[in-house]
Structure formats: C-alpha cells, structure tokens
Design a protein around this motif. Structure first.
Motif, PDB file in Angstrom:
ATOM      1  N   TYR A 329      78.525  41.533   6.001  1.00 13.49           N
ATOM      2  CA  TYR A 329      79.068  41.421   7.357  1.00 13.49           C
ATOM      3  C   TYR A 329      80.444  40.773   7.280  1.00 13.49           C
ATOM      4  CZ  TYR A 329      74.968  42.834  10.054  1.00 13.49           C
ATOM      5  OH  TYR A 329      73.956  43.551  10.623  1.00 13.49           O
ATOM      6  N   LEU A 330      81.450  41.461   7.864  1.00 10.41           N
ATOM      7  CA  LEU A 330      82.797  40.903   7.981  1.00 10.41           C
ATOM      8  C   LEU A 330      82.935  40.181   9.309  1.00 10.41           C
ATOM      9  CD1 LEU A 330      84.974  43.918   6.726  1.00 10.41           C
ATOM     10  CD2 LEU A 330      84.121  41.994   5.396  1.00 10.41           C
ATOM     11  N   ALA A 337      80.567  40.480  14.356  1.00  8.96           N
ATOM     12  CA  ALA A 337      80.026  40.757  13.024  1.00  8.96           C
ATOM     13  C   ALA A 337      80.112  42.258  12.769  1.00  8.96           C
ATOM     14  CB  ALA A 337      78.584  40.275  12.915  1.00  8.96           C
ATOM     15  N   LEU A 338      80.924  42.649  11.767  1.00 10.87           N
ATOM     16  CA  LEU A 338      81.145  44.060  11.467  1.00 10.87           C
ATOM     17  C   LEU A 338      80.514  44.397  10.123  1.00 10.87           C
ATOM     18  CD1 LEU A 338      84.900  44.340  12.501  1.00 10.87           C
ATOM     19  CD2 LEU A 338      82.874  44.715  13.913  1.00 10.87           C
ATOM     20  N   PRO A 339      79.562  45.334  10.079  1.00 11.73           N
ATOM     21  CA  PRO A 339      78.940  45.708   8.788  1.00 11.73           C
ATOM     22  C   PRO A 339      79.929  46.454   7.912  1.00 11.73           C
ATOM     23  CG  PRO A 339      78.157  47.144  10.536  1.00 11.73           C
ATOM     24  CD  PRO A 339      78.995  46.096  11.206  1.00 11.73           C
ATOM     25  N   ILE A 364      83.875  37.077   5.054  1.00 15.19           N
ATOM     26  CA  ILE A 364      82.515  37.590   5.165  1.00 15.19           C
ATOM     27  C   ILE A 364      81.578  36.478   5.606  1.00 15.19           C
ATOM     28  CG2 ILE A 364      82.889  39.349   3.400  1.00 15.19           C
ATOM     29  CD1 ILE A 364      81.295  37.543   1.472  1.00 15.19           C
ATOM     30  N   ILE A 365      80.486  36.877   6.225  1.00 13.51           N
ATOM     31  CA  ILE A 365      79.461  35.929   6.673  1.00 13.51           C
ATOM     32  C   ILE A 365      78.506  35.688   5.514  1.00 13.51           C
ATOM     33  CG2 ILE A 365      77.594  35.562   8.311  1.00 13.51           C
ATOM     34  CD1 ILE A 365      79.113  37.379  10.253  1.00 13.51           C
ATOM     35  N   THR A 366      78.282  34.421   5.191  1.00 13.20           N
ATOM     36  CA  THR A 366      77.440  34.079   4.045  1.00 13.20           C
ATOM     37  C   THR A 366      76.117  33.443   4.433  1.00 13.20           C
ATOM     38  OG1 THR A 366      78.588  31.942   3.826  1.00 13.20           O
ATOM     39  CG2 THR A 366      79.442  33.796   2.537  1.00 13.20           C
ATOM     40  N   ASP A 367      76.065  32.716   5.562  1.00 12.88           N
ATOM     41  CA  ASP A 367      74.843  32.040   5.992  1.00 12.88           C
ATOM     42  C   ASP A 367      74.604  32.324   7.467  1.00 12.88           C
ATOM     43  OD1 ASP A 367      74.005  30.392   3.579  1.00 12.88           O
ATOM     44  OD2 ASP A 367      76.083  29.751   3.834  1.00 12.88           O
ATOM     45  N   GLY A 368      73.335  32.245   7.868  1.00 13.76           N
ATOM     46  CA  GLY A 368      72.977  32.527   9.254  1.00 13.76           C
ATOM     47  C   GLY A 368      72.819  34.004   9.541  1.00 13.76           C
ATOM     48  N   LYS A 371      70.165  36.051  12.226  1.00 13.81           N
ATOM     49  CA  LYS A 371      70.374  36.243  13.669  1.00 13.81           C
ATOM     50  C   LYS A 371      71.570  37.139  13.967  1.00 13.81           C
ATOM     51  CE  LYS A 371      68.374  31.744  14.858  1.00 13.81           C
ATOM     52  NZ  LYS A 371      68.597  30.449  15.555  1.00 13.81           N
ATOM     53  N   VAL A 372      72.147  37.745  12.914  1.00 14.61           N
ATOM     54  CA  VAL A 372      73.334  38.579  13.093  1.00 14.61           C
ATOM     55  C   VAL A 372      72.912  40.035  13.208  1.00 14.61           C
ATOM     56  CG1 VAL A 372      75.487  39.341  12.021  1.00 14.61           C
ATOM     57  CG2 VAL A 372      74.812  36.945  11.871  1.00 14.61           C
ATOM     58  N   PHE A 373      73.570  40.768  14.113  1.00 12.73           N
ATOM     59  CA  PHE A 373      73.351  42.207  14.230  1.00 12.73           C
ATOM     60  C   PHE A 373      74.711  42.883  14.348  1.00 12.73           C
ATOM     61  CE2 PHE A 373      73.078  40.292  18.406  1.00 12.73           C
ATOM     62  CZ  PHE A 373      73.903  41.084  19.192  1.00 12.73           C
ATOM     63  N   PRO A 374      74.796  44.165  13.980  1.00 13.13           N
ATOM     64  CA  PRO A 374      76.094  44.851  13.980  1.00 13.13           C
ATOM     65  C   PRO A 374      76.791  44.774  15.332  1.00 13.13           C
ATOM     66  CG  PRO A 374      74.454  46.187  12.868  1.00 13.13           C
ATOM     67  CD  PRO A 374      73.726  45.042  13.484  1.00 13.13           C
ATOM     68  N   GLY A 375      78.042  44.316  15.300  1.00 10.31           N
ATOM     69  CA  GLY A 375      78.839  44.207  16.505  1.00 10.31           C
ATOM     70  C   GLY A 375      78.520  43.007  17.350  1.00 10.31           C
ATOM     71  N   GLY A 376      77.546  42.201  16.943  1.00 15.82           N
ATOM     72  CA  GLY A 376      77.154  41.043  17.725  1.00 15.82           C
ATOM     73  C   GLY A 376      78.136  39.900  17.598  1.00 15.82           C
ATOM     74  N   PRO A 377      78.208  39.028  18.607  1.00 13.24           N
ATOM     75  CA  PRO A 377      79.109  37.876  18.547  1.00 13.24           C
ATOM     76  C   PRO A 377      78.547  36.801  17.626  1.00 13.24           C
ATOM     77  CG  PRO A 377      77.836  37.786  20.551  1.00 13.24           C
ATOM     78  CD  PRO A 377      77.468  39.082  19.886  1.00 13.24           C
ATOM     79  N   VAL A 378      79.422  36.077  16.968  1.00  7.64           N
ATOM     80  CA  VAL A 378      79.024  34.978  16.094  1.00  7.64           C
ATOM     81  C   VAL A 378      79.913  33.776  16.373  1.00  7.64           C
ATOM     82  CG1 VAL A 378      78.144  36.472  14.267  1.00  7.64           C
ATOM     83  CG2 VAL A 378      80.530  35.779  14.234  1.00  7.64           C
TER      84      VAL A 378
END
Length: 411
Positions: A329-330, A337-339, A364-368, A371-378
């Motif tokens: 995830y970028l 969150a972009l796959p 890139i997202i490394t932890d958490g 609860k991440v889904f494609p295009g979802g806010p982080v």
C-alpha cells in the motif's frame, strides 16, 4: 402528564414522533462523519516508511545431500580364508590400520620357498662369476679357446638373470604375505563388514567393507536451468554482483533449521546439464573435524557472497497477498491508501528485495494494515501505541497555566 392518562391512539402517535426524532439525529451524525471519512469510519492509524535503495547481500538456498570426500571400497588383494575382523563396524579408522586378517600360512610358505630360490640363484651366480674370472687370464694367454671363454661369460650372465628373477619372486611372495593383512587405505568411517570370519575371499572381486573420509565433507546439489538463466540475466543487467572468482561461501542447514557451525567453499560446478533432472551438478566442501556431518544426510546448502547493488527493499510485513499476487500500500494524495502490485525476489534479512513495482522514494504503509482497504483514508501515526487511558499509560499532566478549580461555596 403520563401516558396512562392519554387515550390509546394518542399514545401511539407520541411514540412514533419520538422514534422519528432519534432517527433524524442519527442520520444527521452519520452524514457529517460520512462526508469526512467515508461510511462513518475513522481513518486507519498506520506507520509509513520511505522506500530506499541499498546494496544487499544475496543468498541462494538449495536442497542438498552430504557425501564423503573419499569413499573407498576395501577389498583383499589375495585369495584366502578370512580369519579375523580387526575393527568395530561404524567406527573411525586411520589410514594403514588393519581391518581384516586372512590366513597367512600358505603365503608364509611361499615366501620361505622364494627365499631359498634366491639363495640358490645367488650361489650359482657366484660360481659362474668365479668360472668367468678364471677363464679370462687363460684366454688372454692363449691357453683357453674363445669358445670356452664365451661360455664362461654367458654362464655368468645367465646366473645373474636367474638371481634377479628369484629376487623378484621373493618380492612377490613378500607382497602377497603382507596383503593377507587388509588395511584401510584412508582415514574415515567404516561401514558394516560384508564377509564374516571363516569365509573364503577370492581376491579383489569380493567387497569386504567401505571406508568414507568425512573430513572434509562434500555437499552435492543441483542448479536448475531456469535458475542459472535468471542469475545470468541479473549479472548481465548489473542487478547482481558475484563474489570474486565465483567462490561462494557455503553454509549448511539441517532439517530443523539449525546452521552448521563451520562454513566452506563452492569448489565445483559442472558445465553439463543432466538430461534426466535438467540440473547442473555442483559441489561444496566443508571442514568436518568433529564428525557433526554424516555422509548421506539431506540438508540445505546456502551460497553466500553475492550482492545486489541499488536494490529496492521493503519490510516483509509491508508485503501483502492479493488475488493478483503480492502488493504493497502506497500513501497517496489526501492520505489515501493506494494498492501497488510488486514482484519480489529473495529475502534480505527482515526485508523483501523488490524486483519490479517500486523504484525508491515512494512512501509505503508498513504497520496497521489490518484496517486498511484500497482507496481508504489513513492517518499517519503509531498504530501500536496504547489508546489514551489504557492501563500502564501515564496520566496527562495538568496545564500549569490553567486556573485551579475554585472550591464550592458552602450553603
């Protein structure tokens, strides 16, 4: 006014109005949250790391099998009755140590006869030498004929040849006698005896046992054609740097994952490819002074020494599986969150080497990630931090500038 004082129709109307008010409040709250975070869910708290490039060591791991550096068949060189086994099966023996004893009596007799033949031949040689010595002055004084002198010289030469042949037969008898003591040609581990005492051993065609030299130990494995082609392509593209002279350092792992304490070197790679297995034979050599490795073990061999310059690496925990393959995830614009599909290579410690999909510099997202889904806010933070008020969390310090609470006036 209580509901008991209202007529039944009026009571139902009041209940419907109350439910409508509650639903309106809930929809209003959801609508406000939905505009901010989508569906009313707060953004996932995640850790973010910038993708970097660096030179990483590369290890190649293959299934392998150990073998002795020398595996020798022990055979008797002469025929005889096996009288005694002089070693303990499975134990380590030294080069020259006696393993079996054949009946030596016939060979002792042959040796004694050969000694007597040598003595007789040397006596005849001495007589012929004296005869030729006597004839020489007589021939020079014209007192003996040319034929007599030539016969004397020829007799001396024949006697010398007979003596030489007798000494050769003596040496042969001596060798045969010594070969009744069957010795180990190398130091190593013995196997079981294939012949028992009292058996007739008919010479070299009968295998008595084997001795395996286990120090150093060989580790044999195969390199597939596809693996060799991939390595060659990476070398030509500058993605892989081999060790000097192709001399890999070699480590060995057992079935339980334990790494053998000593390392060795890759000593042989066959240029031919087996038509049966489609692999090229390779061999590593490791010291084995304490016998920790045994011949015939199935192990895994690890080749070390190669490097990948400017390799893109990411933590292993950041790589996820998707129906299309591996992905990360970028952190995109507006903290979305972009796959991103990626192709992974080998491990580098706790990291994956990314061969395609990332170039370095991305976040890139490394932890958490749960609860991440494609295009979802982080939301960038520490997802592993305890929530406020959790046990073990220090209470918030009061603001020093805040005014102290005034005590209530006594009534």
């Amino acid at each position: 006014m209580s509901n008991e004082s209202l007529p039944p129709g009026r009571t139902s109307a009041v209940a419907i109005v109350a439910v409508a008010v509650v639903l309106a409040l809930l929809l209003s709250a959801c609508g406000k949250g939905g505009d901010q975070h989508g569906g009313g869910f707060p953004p996932a708290l995640v850790s973010v790391q910038e993708v970097k490039t660096r030179t990483v060591p590369v290890e190649f791991e293959y299934p392998a099998q150990t073998a002795g550096s020398r595996e020798v068949e022990v055979r008797a060189r002469v025929t005889g009755i096996l009288l005694k086994r002089n070693y303990t099966e499975g134990e380590r023996v030294s080069a020259g140590q006696s393993l079996f004893q054949l009946d030596a009596a016939p060979y002792e007799a042959a040796f004694a006869r050969a000694e007597a033949d040598v003595a007789a031949a040397e006596a005849r040689l001495g007589q012929a030498q004296r005869q030729a010595k006597r004839y020489k002055p007589l021939y020079e004084a014209k007192a003996a004929s040319q034929k007599d002198f030539d016969d004397a010289v020829s007799g001396e030469e024949v006697a010398a040849a007979d003596a030489k042949a007798a000494r050769a037969r003596l040496n042969e008898a001596k060798l045969n006698l010594s070969w009744t003591r069957v010795e180990s040609p190398v130091s190593g581990l013995t196997s079981r005896a294939l012949k028992s005492e009292g058996s007739l051993v008919s010479g070299p065609d009968v295998l008595l046992t084997t001795v395996t030299q286990a120090d150093p130990m060989y580790v044999n494995f195969g390199l597939s054609q596809s693996e060799q082609a991939r390595i060659k392509a990476d070398i030509e593209a500058g993605k892989l740097v081999m060790p000097a002279g192709g001399k890999f350092d070699v480590a060995v792992k057992s079935d339980d994952g334990k790494v053998y304490a000593r390392t060795g070197k890759l000593v042989f790679t066959d240029s031919r490819v087996s038509q049966t297995t489609g692999t090229a034979d390779a061999r590593a050599e490791l010291p084995n002074p304490d016998g920790a490795l045994r011949p015939g073990q199935f192990v895994r061999v690890v080749l070390k020494g190669a490097t990948r310059p400017n390799a893109v690496v990411v933590p292993q925990r950041a790589v996820m599986e998707s129906p299309q393959g591996k992905m990360v995830y970028l952190l995109g614009p507006e903290n979305k969150a972009l796959p991103q599909p990626v192709t992974v290579g080998e491990w580098a410690g706790d990291d994956w080497v990314i061969t395609s999909g990332l170039k370095g510099g991305e976040k890139i997202i490394t932890d958490g990630l749960m609860k991440v889904f494609p295009g979802g806010p982080v939301q960038v933070g520490d997802p592993n931090a305890p929530p406020p008020g959790a046990p073990g969390k220090a209470p918030a310090k009061p603001d020093a500038k805040a005014e102290p609470a005034k005590p209530e006036a006594k009534k």
